[in-house]
Design an enzyme around this catalytic site. Structure first.
Site, short mmCIF file in Angstrom:
data_model
loop_
_atom_site.label_atom_id
_atom_site.label_comp_id
_atom_site.label_asym_id
_atom_site.label_seq_id
_atom_site.Cartn_x
_atom_site.Cartn_y
_atom_site.Cartn_z
N GLU A 1 3.50 -4.62 12.59
CA GLU A 1 2.52 -3.56 12.36
C GLU A 1 1.45 -4.14 11.46
O GLU A 1 1.69 -4.40 10.28
CB GLU A 1 3.19 -2.37 11.67
CG GLU A 1 4.26 -1.70 12.49
CD GLU A 1 3.76 -1.13 13.80
OE1 GLU A 1 2.56 -0.79 13.89
OE2 GLU A 1 4.57 -1.07 14.73
N CYS B 1 -3.39 1.56 6.68
CA CYS B 1 -3.84 0.91 7.92
C CYS B 1 -4.43 1.93 8.88
O CYS B 1 -5.17 1.57 9.79
CB CYS B 1 -2.70 0.14 8.56
SG CYS B 1 -1.23 1.15 8.83
N ASN C 1 0.81 -1.23 0.00
CA ASN C 1 0.00 0.00 0.00
C ASN C 1 0.85 1.27 0.00
O ASN C 1 0.49 2.25 -0.65
CB ASN C 1 -0.99 -0.01 1.18
CG ASN C 1 -0.31 -0.15 2.52
OD1 ASN C 1 0.78 -0.71 2.62
ND2 ASN C 1 -0.95 0.35 3.55
N GLU D 1 7.11 1.46 16.31
CA GLU D 1 8.14 2.01 15.44
C GLU D 1 8.22 3.51 15.73
O GLU D 1 7.49 4.04 16.54
CB GLU D 1 7.77 1.76 13.98
CG GLU D 1 7.64 0.29 13.65
CD GLU D 1 7.41 0.03 12.17
OE1 GLU D 1 6.35 0.42 11.65
OE2 GLU D 1 8.31 -0.55 11.53
O1 TXE Z 1 -0.58 -8.78 2.83
P1 TXE Z 1 0.55 -9.72 3.41
P2 TXE Z 1 -1.77 -9.14 1.84
C1 TXE Z 1 -4.14 -5.96 5.22
C2 TXE Z 1 -5.29 -5.71 4.29
C3 TXE Z 1 -5.11 -6.73 3.25
C4 TXE Z 1 -4.62 -7.88 4.07
C5 TXE Z 1 -3.84 -8.91 3.34
O2 TXE Z 1 -6.51 -5.92 4.94
O3 TXE Z 1 -6.30 -7.03 2.60
O4 TXE Z 1 -3.78 -7.29 5.02
O5 TXE Z 1 -2.91 -8.30 2.49
C6 TXE Z 1 4.95 -10.87 2.89
N1 TXE Z 1 6.69 -15.00 5.42
N2 TXE Z 1 -2.97 -5.14 4.99
O6 TXE Z 1 -2.11 -10.58 1.91
O7 TXE Z 1 0.45 -11.10 2.87
C7 TXE Z 1 4.40 -10.46 1.56
O8 TXE Z 1 5.14 -11.05 0.51
C8 TXE Z 1 7.27 -13.80 5.23
C9 TXE Z 1 -2.68 -4.18 6.00
O9 TXE Z 1 -1.45 -8.64 0.52
O10 TXE Z 1 0.54 -9.54 4.87
C10 TXE Z 1 4.53 -8.96 1.64
O11 TXE Z 1 5.87 -8.57 1.39
N3 TXE Z 1 6.68 -12.81 4.54
C11 TXE Z 1 -1.30 -3.67 5.91
C12 TXE Z 1 4.19 -8.70 3.12
O12 TXE Z 1 4.38 -9.94 3.78
C13 TXE Z 1 5.44 -13.02 4.05
C14 TXE Z 1 -0.75 -3.44 4.55
C15 TXE Z 1 2.76 -8.23 3.37
O13 TXE Z 1 1.85 -9.09 2.75
C16 TXE Z 1 4.78 -14.24 4.25
C17 TXE Z 1 -1.12 -4.50 3.64
C18 TXE Z 1 5.46 -15.27 4.96
N4 TXE Z 1 4.93 -16.47 5.19
C19 TXE Z 1 -2.21 -5.29 3.88
N5 TXE Z 1 3.56 -14.17 3.66
C20 TXE Z 1 -0.96 -2.56 6.85
N6 TXE Z 1 -0.81 -2.89 8.15
O14 TXE Z 1 -0.77 -1.43 6.45
C21 TXE Z 1 3.47 -12.93 3.11
N7 TXE Z 1 4.62 -12.24 3.34
#
Ligand code: TXE
Length: 488
Positions: free
Chosen positions: A250, A284, A152, A463
């Site tokens: 986070e 977020c 994002n 953070e």
């Molecule tokens: O994020 P992911 P996703 C929320 C939002 C969204 C939901 C899922 O509601 O719809 O989360 O989003 C890495 N080991 N937010 O699935 O999977 C991944 O490659 C290590 C809120 O797209 O959490 C990416 O680099 N790393 C949020 C990162 O984690 C892993 C912002 C985030 O992806 C991994 C985004 C693993 N096993 C989504 N699996 C905020 N807090 O701002 C995934 N990743």
């Protein structure tokens, strides 16, 4: 559309493809089509990156803080010199308006690097003096740390983690989201240009389940800083916990926005619209549950709706665009499904509620209209679950106790906003809200020195400012006896 770009790993100071040669497609959300490929890394690539980081660590951790600060300022200068290029890349990769990328993402990324350049030289530790001894705390960098970031705010969150990690003397292996690799690549170019030593920052691209998982499991990675979804955060904690790695998580939010009848009306409406829809609602911190004191409900609703309906959705390159595309087709489907759920729960969609197909080159892009929903009962799914899109709910309330309970009644606890001219109420309610940050009469007004993060399912740790420097260092207390005081 032709695939014109390729994003490789950055390992040991060089751009390299995945060892296995695999790539993933990278989409331009505003067009709904592939424009680039990115290295699809695995454990082999992660191993090479960690090896380079381990090799670079002794010299980097011994580098004077002033020199680390100088390099972080040089990186900030390098981003500033190419700010338009960074903004264009961020906008194309994420779907967000170009002006937003320039004014928010790129500007904040420069500020992050400068802020932590300052922190590198200003960080100090504690001393505890008693009658018999002097205790002082040494703070050493961990060694190799992992920074895992989402799609994002790709560059903003990347620099928010990488800059303090480097400032504290760590070497970094970063894994950007596989959906948005572009600006991390430009950042690596800048690092190489300004002379950041090879191996100090490494970037491994690829999917979470392969590259990300290999990174968090690597035995030489001592600390992990992660921003992303709550489910992924729980998985990370379960993977990294048994290895006793230091974790900063986070995660998501479902942030309440409390509007009292005595608020500064115009300001509250304008800021609430911004809080709901900035970055297509994909922050977020967005205020997605707006609760309005009953005497003001209809007036606020009508003004808020008017504000939402004025927002221009469309081509991120167009000057007047307020909302661009959502970052992936899958995410757009998730947001549309959440709107469908709200309808089945009895929600009335007052505006939006559907996909938008702009005329011209963006007709196949992943756009969703700003959506405002009312009429939902407390506790329903729409009131509980993070949607992370341009969707907001409105509901009236009668008493302070009632609204504090409802605001706190989700599993999340990231941020909250409240709007009132009554200073006593502001302090009273702020104390009762389960949130890591409470904004009073403002939203997303950031001071980088303040602790940033959430409670409950919104994460673990903080953070920002000294919190980040503390996270990226290991304290060691040294206790020195003072002989001859009569207290030993
Ligand atoms: O994020 P992911 P996703 C929320 C939002 C969204 C939901 C899922 O509601 O719809 O989360 O989003 C890495 N080991 N937010 O699935 O999977 C991944 O490659 C290590 C809120 O797209 O959490 C990416 O680099 N790393 C949020 C990162 O984690 C892993 C912002 C985030 O992806 C991994 C985004 C693993 N096993 C989504 N699996 C905020 N807090 O701002 C995934 N990743």
């Amino acid at each position: 559309m032709a695939v014109t770009q390729r994003f490789d790993h950055f390992i040991d100071g060089r751009f390299v493809p995945a060892a296995g040669g695999a790539t993933l497609d990278v989409y331009e959300p505003a067009m709904g089509s592939v424009y680039a490929t990115v290295a699809d890394g695995d454990a082999t690539d992660v191993g090479a990156a960690v090896t380079a980081a381990v090799r670079a660590f002794p010299a980097w951790s011994a580098t004077p803080a002033e020199e680390r600060a100088r390099l972080l300022h040089a990186i900030a200068d390098g981003i500033a010199a190419r700010a338009d290029e960074f903004a264009n890349a961020e906008s194309r990769d994420t779907g967000k308006p170009r002006t937003l990328a320039r004014n928010m993402d790129v500007a904040r990324s420069i500020a992050n690097c400068r802020f932590f350049a300052g922190a590198a030289v200003q960080f100090s530790s504690e001393a505890h003096v008693s009658a018999a001894a002097v205790n002082y705390t040494l703070r050493d960098p961990h060694g190799v740390v992992a920074c895992i970031t989402p799609w994002n705010l790709p560059l903003l969150l990347f620099t928010w983690k990488v800059a303090p990690a480097l400032a504290a003397g760590n070497c970094v292996v970063a894994k950007p989201s596989e959906l948005t690799p572009a600006t991390a690549t430009l950042f690596a170019e800048v690092c190489a240009q300004v002379g950041l030593p090879a191996g100090v920052l490494n970037i491994v691209h690829g999917r979470g389940a392969s590259a990300g998982q290999a990174l968090i499991e690597h035995p030489d990675v001592r600390a992990i800083s992660f921003t992303g979804g709550t489910a992924t955060g729980a998985h990370l904690a379960a993977s990294a916990g048994p290895a006793f790695k230091k974790l900063s998580l986070e995660l998501g939010g479902k942030n309440p926005n409390l509007v009292f009848a005595d608020c500064d009306f115009e300001r509250t409406v304008n800021e609430s619209v911004r809080a709901a829809f900035l970055n297509q609602g994909q922050i977020c911190l967005c205020g997605s549950r707006i609760y309005i004191e009953r005497p003001l409900y209809e007036r606020f609703r009508d003004a808020f709706l008017a504000g939402a309906m004025k927002l221009q959705v469309g081509d991120p390159d167009a000057a007047g665009t307020d909302l661009g595309a959502l970052t992936s087709a899958g995410h757009m489907e998730k947001v549309l499904a959440a709107i469908a759920t709200a309808r089945t729960e009895g929600g009335r969609v007052l505006c939006g509620g559907e996909r938008v197909r702009p005329a011209g080159r963006c007709a196949d892009g992943w756009f969703v209209a700003p959506t405002v929903i009312e009429g939902l009962a407390p506790g329903c799914r729409t009131d509980q679950e993070e949607i992370f899109g341009p969707v907001v709910t409105l509901a009236p309330f009668d008493t302070e106790d009632e609204i504090v309970a409802r605001a706190n009644g989700t599993r999340y606890g990231l941020v909250a906003s409240l709007w009132t001219r009554d200073v006593d109420r502001a302090h009273r309610v702020a104390r009762r809200l389960q949130a890591g940050i409470v904004w009073v009469n403002c939203w997303m007004l950031r001071d980088l020195r303040t602790p940033f993060g959430g409670t409950k399912a919104s994460g673990v740790g903080r953070e920002g400012g000294l919190e980040a420097m503390r996270f990226f260092t290991e304290p060691r207390n040294v206790c020195v006896l003072i002989q001859g005081t009569g207290n030993e």
